[in-house]
Structure formats: C-alpha cells, structure tokens
Design an enzyme around this catalytic site. Structure first.
Site, mmCIF file in Angstrom:
data_model
loop_
_atom_site.group_PDB
_atom_site.id
_atom_site.type_symbol
_atom_site.label_atom_id
_atom_site.label_comp_id
_atom_site.label_asym_id
_atom_site.label_seq_id
_atom_site.Cartn_x
_atom_site.Cartn_y
_atom_site.Cartn_z
ATOM 1 N N ASP A 62 0.864 -1.189 0.000
ATOM 2 C CA ASP A 62 0.000 0.000 0.000
ATOM 3 C C ASP A 62 0.899 1.238 0.000
ATOM 4 O OD1 ASP A 62 -2.028 1.839 0.152
ATOM 5 O OD2 ASP A 62 -2.543 1.434 2.242
ATOM 6 N N ASN A 104 -2.811 3.108 12.746
ATOM 7 C CA ASN A 104 -3.902 2.137 12.762
ATOM 8 C C ASN A 104 -3.461 0.702 12.508
ATOM 9 O OD1 ASN A 104 -6.913 1.597 12.677
ATOM 10 N ND2 ASN A 104 -6.298 0.809 10.688
ATOM 11 N N ASP A 205 -2.229 9.182 10.012
ATOM 12 C CA ASP A 205 -3.020 8.502 8.985
ATOM 13 C C ASP A 205 -4.242 7.812 9.596
ATOM 14 O OD1 ASP A 205 -3.215 7.303 6.228
ATOM 15 O OD2 ASP A 205 -3.052 5.464 7.398
ATOM 16 N N TYR A 209 -10.195 4.793 13.051
ATOM 17 C CA TYR A 209 -10.471 3.350 13.166
ATOM 18 C C TYR A 209 -9.640 2.647 14.237
ATOM 19 C CZ TYR A 209 -11.529 5.091 8.498
ATOM 20 O OH TYR A 209 -11.954 5.864 7.455
ATOM 21 N N LEU A 210 -9.105 3.390 15.186
ATOM 22 C CA LEU A 210 -8.144 2.766 16.111
ATOM 23 C C LEU A 210 -8.779 1.695 17.000
ATOM 24 C CD1 LEU A 210 -5.954 5.821 17.253
ATOM 25 C CD2 LEU A 210 -5.646 4.273 15.313
ATOM 26 N N GLU A 247 -5.945 12.847 9.328
ATOM 27 C CA GLU A 247 -6.710 12.504 8.129
ATOM 28 C C GLU A 247 -7.998 11.804 8.551
ATOM 29 O OE1 GLU A 247 -6.074 8.898 6.381
ATOM 30 O OE2 GLU A 247 -6.648 9.461 4.363
ATOM 31 N N HIS A 312 -2.588 12.129 -2.914
ATOM 32 C CA HIS A 312 -2.033 10.889 -3.472
ATOM 33 C C HIS A 312 -3.089 9.799 -3.624
ATOM 34 C CE1 HIS A 312 -2.309 10.253 0.794
ATOM 35 N NE2 HIS A 312 -2.093 8.973 0.617
HETATM 36 C C1 GLC Z 1 -4.870 6.636 4.152
HETATM 37 C C2 GLC Z 1 -3.860 6.927 3.057
HETATM 38 C C3 GLC Z 1 -4.005 5.903 1.967
HETATM 39 C C4 GLC Z 1 -3.793 4.523 2.549
HETATM 40 C C5 GLC Z 1 -4.725 4.284 3.747
HETATM 41 C C6 GLC Z 1 -4.364 3.042 4.517
HETATM 42 O O1 GLC Z 1 -6.162 6.803 3.713
HETATM 43 O O2 GLC Z 1 -4.033 8.233 2.590
HETATM 44 O O3 GLC Z 1 -3.105 6.136 0.905
HETATM 45 O O4 GLC Z 1 -4.004 3.538 1.574
HETATM 46 O O5 GLC Z 1 -4.668 5.351 4.666
HETATM 47 O O6 GLC Z 1 -3.203 3.239 5.258
#
Ligand code: GLC
Length: 540
Positions: A62, A104, A205, A209-210, A247, A312
C-alpha cells in the site's frame, strides 16, 4: 494584542512522495538526497512545509502505508543520516518537514505481526495481543469496508495462528489492537522517535479506526479520541510546536471531534469541502460549497482546517450523497477505469480538461476560502495521470523536471524507473515540465507561484473569519466571500462559469486594490471574465 498565531495557520503545505520526486543515485527511485537537492524549487514555489508520504521500510503493498519498521527509512530512499541532512537543509531554508505516522495498522511483514501470528515464534507471548484476533469473522459487522474494490471483509484468516485478524484496509495491513496498552505506548514511542529525528509535524493517517466496539460502526469512538488526546498531551509536553495533522475522512460534525477542546489534533483535512469545490465548478453554482460550509462548525482556539484539491489517493467521494457521487462520477470520471473504490483516480489538470483558467480558479478558492492549503506535487505544473497503472499509482508518477530522457527525474535506464513517466501527447514530460514553465512568465507554475506569494502577504487569508457575499442577482454563479481578521478584510470573487458574469462589487469602500495585479478598482458594476477571479483589498 492577539495571542501568537501558530505557524501552521499561515503555512502553505505541499504533499510529495520521496520516491517520485528526484533520484540522486540512478536506481530509478526518488530518494532523500534527491529531494534535498530540490528544496530550492519548493522554496521558490512558496511553500512553508513539506508533508512526506511514508518513508519507513515497507513491502509497498500500500505504497508505504504498510509499515514493517516504524523507526527507520525505506532503504531505496536512503538512511537516517540522509533524513537528518534533509531536515538541516530544509530548516536552513525555513521549510518544515511533516512525517507520516500510520498508527492504525502495520504491514503483515512487520516483526510484531510475524511474532503475533506464530505460536512458535520466540516472542509470541510478547506480541500475541498486538493485533485484533478472533475465532469468528462475525464480529463488528456494522463496520464498513473501505477498499471496496479489493476487500470483501474486514477479517482475514491466518493459517499459522488459526484465527481471523481485523483489517480496515488491505488484508496485508492488520490493524493494531489499541486495547493493549503496550501498543499505545509503542505508537507514542514512534511519535517520539520522529520528533527526536527533527520532524516539525506528523500527519496521523486514518485515525478514526483505532478501536473496535460491537454494535458500532467502529469509527470515531470515544476511546479513539482518548488515545489521540494522549498523543497530543505527549507532544505538547515533549516538543510543543510539533504539528499533528489528522486525516479523518468524516462529515464536519464528526471531524470537529478530532480537534477536541483544542487538546487533540491541531489540524484536520476538510474532506467534505474538497469534492464540493469540483461540484460547484462543474455546475457553475456555489450552492454545494455553501451547504457544506454551513455545516462546518467553528474550531477551538489554535485549530485549523487543512484544505486541498487533490492528494495521493483517489478524489474520495465518501463524504457526498449517493446521488452526488453518481453525478461526480459521470461528470469527472466518465470512463470506469478512472474510478476506484468510492472515488476518482485522476489528477487535477485532467479533471479540469487541462484548462488553465479552471486550474487557477480552483487554486484561487483553495488559497482564500478556508484553512491552510495543501498542494500535491506536480499539480503546480499541470501534470497528467495514467489510468492504465494499478490502484492509485496513476497519480503517483515521477516529477517532470525537464524534457531530457526520464524528465530529469533519474539517470537510470527507463525500464528501471519505479513506474513509467507520463509521456502522452498532452501531459507528457517533453511538454509539461518545470524548466519549460520556469522560462515562461505566463506558465501555470509561475501563476501559481504568484497566487501563493500574494496569499502569504495577507495572513488574514489563513486566519480570518469567512462570510458569503452577494455579487449579482445570479449570485450562485460567483463564489464571492469576505475574509476578515483584526479589522482588515479581503473580498474574493470567483466566477464558476464559462461565461462572463456581471454584478457589483459587494461591500462599499472608496476603492479596492486587486492584490493579484495591483490595479485599483472602484466600487460599482464589475464584470468577471469566464472562470475569472479577483482578490480585493479595500482601501478605506
Ligand atoms: C490513508 C492513506 C491511503 C492509505 C490508507 C491506509 O487513507 O491516505 O493512501 O491507503 O490510509 O493506510
């Protein structure tokens, strides 16, 4: 006297991937020394802070969001010493560096997971409860699946352990178990490690969802907020000024919880605003923006929104209604290959039909509407995308520096690049590149530089209150608003339509200065050209 304004309220950020920026050693992968060699470019662009996409070791299932060692550098990017050099060079130029922390989950290759899944592993006891294990895959069934195109369940079975493990993203990314205090401490240790390494801020990030709790959708739980507050407290005590930007891709009323009472995250991205900027532009009607800003609560002292156009990831359509999503897909992603999960995997320029008027108008709104703006590398020169590449890789191609082979990105043979360059007839690097645009005063790059420079001369655009204004009877065609701070104000008009719109300058003043051109404008009738915009400073 007002309190000292925190730096991030005035800052312009750019998000970039080390791998995609500049290769210094000819292996086809961008690296930290390469990035360091391009700091002057970023400084000249006018940004204040650089958010680095994940730089830690990872099997890249990822793109680095699957970390296999939280306290090191991905080998192809360089070493911790290279990171320290980057920090020093950045600081000498008064640029700040934001490091990505992924609390996470880890990669399934992380030694913690390897020990946790294997009862015969010498450290199994220590790591047994580091992840969320279960004998059944029937728990937490109210939690949605995020990577809908690839995952069928949030549970995956592990043969070695003979149990299911929980994962909110790819099944190669097991979720950490935050009910285990040792996990919580391990993540705080990671935060400490990167602060010690010099990071000025951390992007947190996917924080919603923790924790998992039965009978909930396992998002935004009180326990999650408690842990994030603990992280903030640690940061405040350990190195005050360190920025935490999160985020949380949620509705405004849920996101606002991530600011706490000013004791949780300093910044959160405003996810719901982003697709509505695109919607308003395509409809020629500001209503979608009005609706979401009306739902956006005031923030506690010291907090700030992060605003953005692209990043991204896919242009996510999670925070819109089903009907709006279909409309956005039909409008901006007519070809199904442009869609992924609940979003659109395209860059800004192609989304704007490569029309520089629209690209600039979107930047005008980004830079004046709300919060601190985040640019995405390459969008400042109008880079294109490649939907033939898998997943979100089409918007993560190498930076286009010049028209030489490999676009000046790398000395490696073309087939050794981590991914192919964009070389189509419209967006290919021989046409779209930094050197060509630096030489042309009217280029997108130079015009975006100018917008950024002007925004920075007027800190009220980062700090001020926001108020809608009417421009004409056709008010909805023009996103017209006023930003006010400490008795000063700037009026901004953005014409969302491909036709000139006439009206009158809202609010009275003896005259206005158009701060983008220096022209003096008198109150009264005014016509905005197609997709035109103007930033007005009243002279009172
Ligand atoms: C966040 C990132 C994304 C990633 C996801 C899982 O949403 O921006 O690129 O795939 O987390 O870690």
């Amino acid at each position: 006297m007002t309190e000292k304004t925190p730096w991030y309220k005035d800052a312009i950020f750019i998000e970039l991937n080390t791998r995609a920026f500049k290769d210094s050693n000819g292996d086809g992968w961008g690296d930290l020394p390469g990035l360091t060699s391009k700091l002057d470019y970023l400084k000249a662009l006018g940004v204040d802070a650089i958010w680095l996409l994940p730089i830690m070791p990872s099997p890249l299932r990822d793109d680095g969001y699957d970390v296999s060692d939280f306290c090191n550098i991905f080998p192809a990017y360089g070493t911790m010493d290279d990171f320290k050099t980057l920090m020093n060079e950045a600081h000498q130029r008064e640029l700040k560096i934001i490091v990505e922390i992924i609390p996470n989950h880890t990669s399934d290759q992380h030694p913690w997971f390897q020990a946790s899944r294997d009862p015969n592993h010498p450290e199994h006891e220590k790591y047994r409860d580091f992840y969320v294990w279960s004998d059944t895959d029937k728990k937490y069934e109210d939690a949605r699946i995020i990577f809908l195109d690839t995952e069928k369940s949030n549970w995956a079975f592990d043969e070695k352990r003979g149990q299911y493990f929980w994962h909110r993203f790819f099944s190669s990314q097991p979720d950490l178990n935050y009910d285990n205090p040792v996990v919580q401490q391990a993540m705080l240790d990671t935060v400490k490690f990167w602060i010690d390494a010099g990071a000025d801020g951390l992007r947190i990030d996917a924080p919603p969802y923790l924790f998992e709790r039965e009978g909930t959708n396992c998002e935004n739980l009180p326990e999650t907020h408690q842990f994030l507050k603990r992280m903030r407290k640690f940061v405040d005590e350990y190195k005050p000024d360190t920025l935490l930007v999160s985020e949380a891709n949620q509705w405004p009323e849920d996101v606002v919880e991530y600011f706490g009472d000013g004791d949780e995250m300093h910044m959160n991205f405003h996810f719901p605003l982003m697709p509505r900027l695109f919607m308003a532009l395509a409809k020629g009607d500001r209503s979608p923006i009005e609706e979401i800003l009306a739902r956006t609560p005031a923030l506690p002292e010291g907090c700030q929104w992060g605003s953005f156009l692209r990043c991204h990831d896919e242009l996510t359509l999670e925070m819109v209604t089903e009907e709006e999503r279909q409309w956005m897909w039909e409008t901006y992603a007519p070809n199904k290959a442009m869609r992924i999960n609940l979003g659109i995997r395209r860059r800004l320029a192609p989304l704007m039909d490569n029309d520089s008027r629209k690209i600039l108008l979107m930047h005008s709104m980004l830079l004046t509407m709300i919060g601190s703006p985040f640019l995405y590398y390459g969008d400042e020169i109008g880079m294109g995308d490649n939907i033939a590449l898998l997943d979100r890789n089409g918007v993560r191609t190498p930076m286009q520096w010049d028209s030489s082979p490999n676009a000046g990105f790398s000395e490696a043979p073309a087939d050794k690049l981590y991914t192919p360059l964009i070389d189509d007839p419209v967006y290919g690097y021989t046409r779209v590149n930094v050197v060509a645009q630096e030489a042309d005063p009217a280029s997108l790059l130079n015009r975006i530089r100018h917008l950024i420079a002007v925004r920075k001369q007027h800190p009220l655009l980062g700090r001020g209150d926001f108020e809608w204004k009417s421009f004409s009877f056709e008010t909805k065609a023009v996103a017209s608003y006023q930003r006010t701070y400490e008795g000063k104000r700037i009026v901004v008009l953005n014409n969302l339509r491909d036709t000139p719109v006439s009206g009158w300058i809202p609010e009275t003043a003896d005259k206005f200065v158009d701060i983008l051109t220096g022209n003096v404008i008198h109150p009264g009738d005014y016509t905005l050209p197609s997709y035109g915009f103007i930033w007005l400073l009243p002279v009172e």
